[in-house]
Design an enzyme around this catalytic site. Structure first.
Site, mmCIF file in Angstrom:
data_model
loop_
_atom_site.group_PDB
_atom_site.id
_atom_site.type_symbol
_atom_site.label_atom_id
_atom_site.label_comp_id
_atom_site.label_asym_id
_atom_site.label_seq_id
_atom_site.Cartn_x
_atom_site.Cartn_y
_atom_site.Cartn_z
ATOM 1 N N ASP A 50 0.847 -1.185 0.000
ATOM 2 C CA ASP A 50 0.000 0.000 0.000
ATOM 3 C C ASP A 50 0.890 1.245 0.000
ATOM 4 O O ASP A 50 1.739 1.411 0.882
ATOM 5 C CB ASP A 50 -0.873 0.020 1.269
ATOM 6 C CG ASP A 50 -1.766 1.248 1.313
ATOM 7 O OD1 ASP A 50 -2.860 1.189 0.721
ATOM 8 O OD2 ASP A 50 -1.363 2.269 1.908
ATOM 9 N N TYR A 55 2.612 10.116 -0.211
ATOM 10 C CA TYR A 55 3.709 9.640 0.649
ATOM 11 C C TYR A 55 5.066 9.841 -0.036
ATOM 12 O O TYR A 55 6.099 9.576 0.576
ATOM 13 C CB TYR A 55 3.581 8.152 0.991
ATOM 14 C CG TYR A 55 2.283 7.695 1.615
ATOM 15 C CD1 TYR A 55 1.397 8.594 2.210
ATOM 16 C CD2 TYR A 55 1.937 6.347 1.618
ATOM 17 C CE1 TYR A 55 0.210 8.150 2.766
ATOM 18 C CE2 TYR A 55 0.763 5.901 2.189
ATOM 19 C CZ TYR A 55 -0.106 6.810 2.752
ATOM 20 O OH TYR A 55 -1.279 6.361 3.305
ATOM 21 N N LYS A 85 -2.909 5.888 -4.201
ATOM 22 C CA LYS A 85 -4.031 6.770 -3.862
ATOM 23 C C LYS A 85 -3.982 8.087 -4.635
ATOM 24 O O LYS A 85 -2.898 8.655 -4.824
ATOM 25 C CB LYS A 85 -4.013 7.079 -2.345
ATOM 26 C CG LYS A 85 -3.853 5.821 -1.511
ATOM 27 C CD LYS A 85 -3.990 6.029 -0.033
ATOM 28 C CE LYS A 85 -3.673 4.754 0.712
ATOM 29 N NZ LYS A 85 -2.278 4.577 1.063
ATOM 30 N N HIS A 118 -7.856 9.271 -1.919
ATOM 31 C CA HIS A 118 -7.236 9.307 -0.601
ATOM 32 C C HIS A 118 -8.154 9.950 0.454
ATOM 33 O O HIS A 118 -8.298 9.438 1.555
ATOM 34 C CB HIS A 118 -5.909 10.071 -0.705
ATOM 35 C CG HIS A 118 -4.899 9.675 0.317
ATOM 36 N ND1 HIS A 118 -3.539 9.690 0.059
ATOM 37 C CD2 HIS A 118 -5.017 9.255 1.591
ATOM 38 C CE1 HIS A 118 -2.890 9.288 1.145
ATOM 39 N NE2 HIS A 118 -3.758 9.029 2.081
#
Ligand code: NAP
Length: 314
Positions: A50, A55, A85, A118
């Site tokens: 994931d 990120y 996401k 997200h």
């Protein structure tokens, strides 16, 4: 006797979604640590990772998977179920495809198995992940999540995402998507751990055939969003007691608890011994009484919410 938990959830289009995956939102490790964690996780059997555009780790995830293809551990990148996401600054339907292509390029794949929105919040379009004005206030934009969902469907049509889903959406928001969707969301990713069960939302999703993934399944002890008031599962007497009786660790008991609720888990670690420990959750089970004891901990608010988000979730 051991409960027989399927190692995959089967998504509506037949894709196998492993019930345990590696989380990668890295707040503890340095550069290269996510890449190395992905490599190690694949070595010991994980087949799901994931990650997220926000990120800034899709490249490291892609590098880790590529390394395991190069050394022959996997024969095809498609053996790894990748979730990524769509970030808040990419909700504009007109630009979803070109923005998402950057994620695919970083991941070094032509498509991902799962793309989720997200947050149900739109920030000003662009490359700045957290756009703020001169008064240090977040700059929001008005994109209807239903319209953004249509852009997600177009990614499935284009073969860039095999499955699409949601994250951090509430029941009303999910119902709006379900009402208008041509392709129904197949997954909701939300905060779930023993202190915050998200029970009603989980029940709603499962009743609609939407699989649920627990993020922060270990109630992330290192989260910068902790206020200092939230307890740590690692100090919890109920969990310590069950873990000791079972000869398991607290993390294993907690992950098993969530799995027995028919929820997918994505614990994050960049520590090899923990990555291995977290994967070893299939050879024991919790009794109904042990499950009940853990349910009694469900009495705290969520950790993952910031004021700018809670004030602006549509
Ligand atoms: P988490 O998995 O609950 O906790 C991660 C923390 O626990 C890390 O600090 C890790 O340390 C530590 N840890 C891991 N295994 C452990 C073990 N066996 N014993 C003791 N400590 C252990 O929290 P999370 O990272 O917030 O959530 C998991 C994943 O969900 C994220 O990485 C991300 O992929 C996803 N996520 C999604 C959203 C969303 O909005 N959709 C939000 C949050 C998270 P080390 O790494 O130092 O070992």
């Amino acid at each position: 006797m051991s409960v027989d938990i399927a190692q995959f959830a089967v998504l509506p289009n037949g894709t196998n979604y492993p019930v345990i995956g590696l989380g990668t939102h890295n707040v503890t490790g340095g550069p290269g640590s996510v890449r190395d964690a992905v490599k190690y996780a694949i070595d010991i059997g994980y087949r799901s990772v994931d990650c997220a555009h926000a990120y800034l780790n899709e490249k490291e995830v892609g590098d880790g998977i590529q390394a395991k293809l190069d050394d022959g551990t996997i024969k095809d990148k498609k053996e790894i179920f990748i979730t990524t996401k769509l970030w808040d600054t990419h909700h504009n339907r007109q630009h979803i495809k070109e923005n998402f292509q950057k994620s695919l390029d970083n991941l070094k794949v032509n498509s991902v198995q799962l793309l989720i929105i997200h947050w149900p919040i739109s920030l000003k379009d662009g490359d700045n992940l957290f756009p703020k004005d001169k008064n240090d206030q977040f700059m929001f934009e008005n994109h209807d999540i239903v319209d953004t969902w249509k852009g997600m469907e177009e990614l499935v049509d284009a073969g860039m995402a095999e499955n699409i889903g949601l994250s951090n959406f509430n029941k009303t928001q999910i119902e709006r998507i379900l009402h208008s969707a041509r392709i129904k969301p197949c997954n909701l990713q939300v905060e779930i751990h023993p202190y915050f069960s998200n029970r009603k939302l989980v029940d709603f999703c499962l009743s609609k055939g939407i699989t649920v993934t627990a993020y922060a399944p270990l109630a992330n002890p290192d989260s910068p969003l902790r206020t200092g008031k939230e307890p740590s599962i690692f100090d919890e007497p109920v969990l310590k007691d069950i873990a000791q009786k079972k000869g398991k660790t607290i993390a294993q008991v907690v992950l098993r608890f969530i799995l027995q609720r028919n929820i997918i888990v994505i614990p994050k670690s960049v520590t090899p011994s923990r990555i291995k420990e977290n994967f070893d959750v299939f050879r024991f089970s919790l009794s109904p009484d042990e499950m009940e004891q853990i349910w009694t901990l469900d009495k705290y608010p969520r950790i993952f919410i910031e004021k700018w988000q809670s004030d602006n979730i549509t």
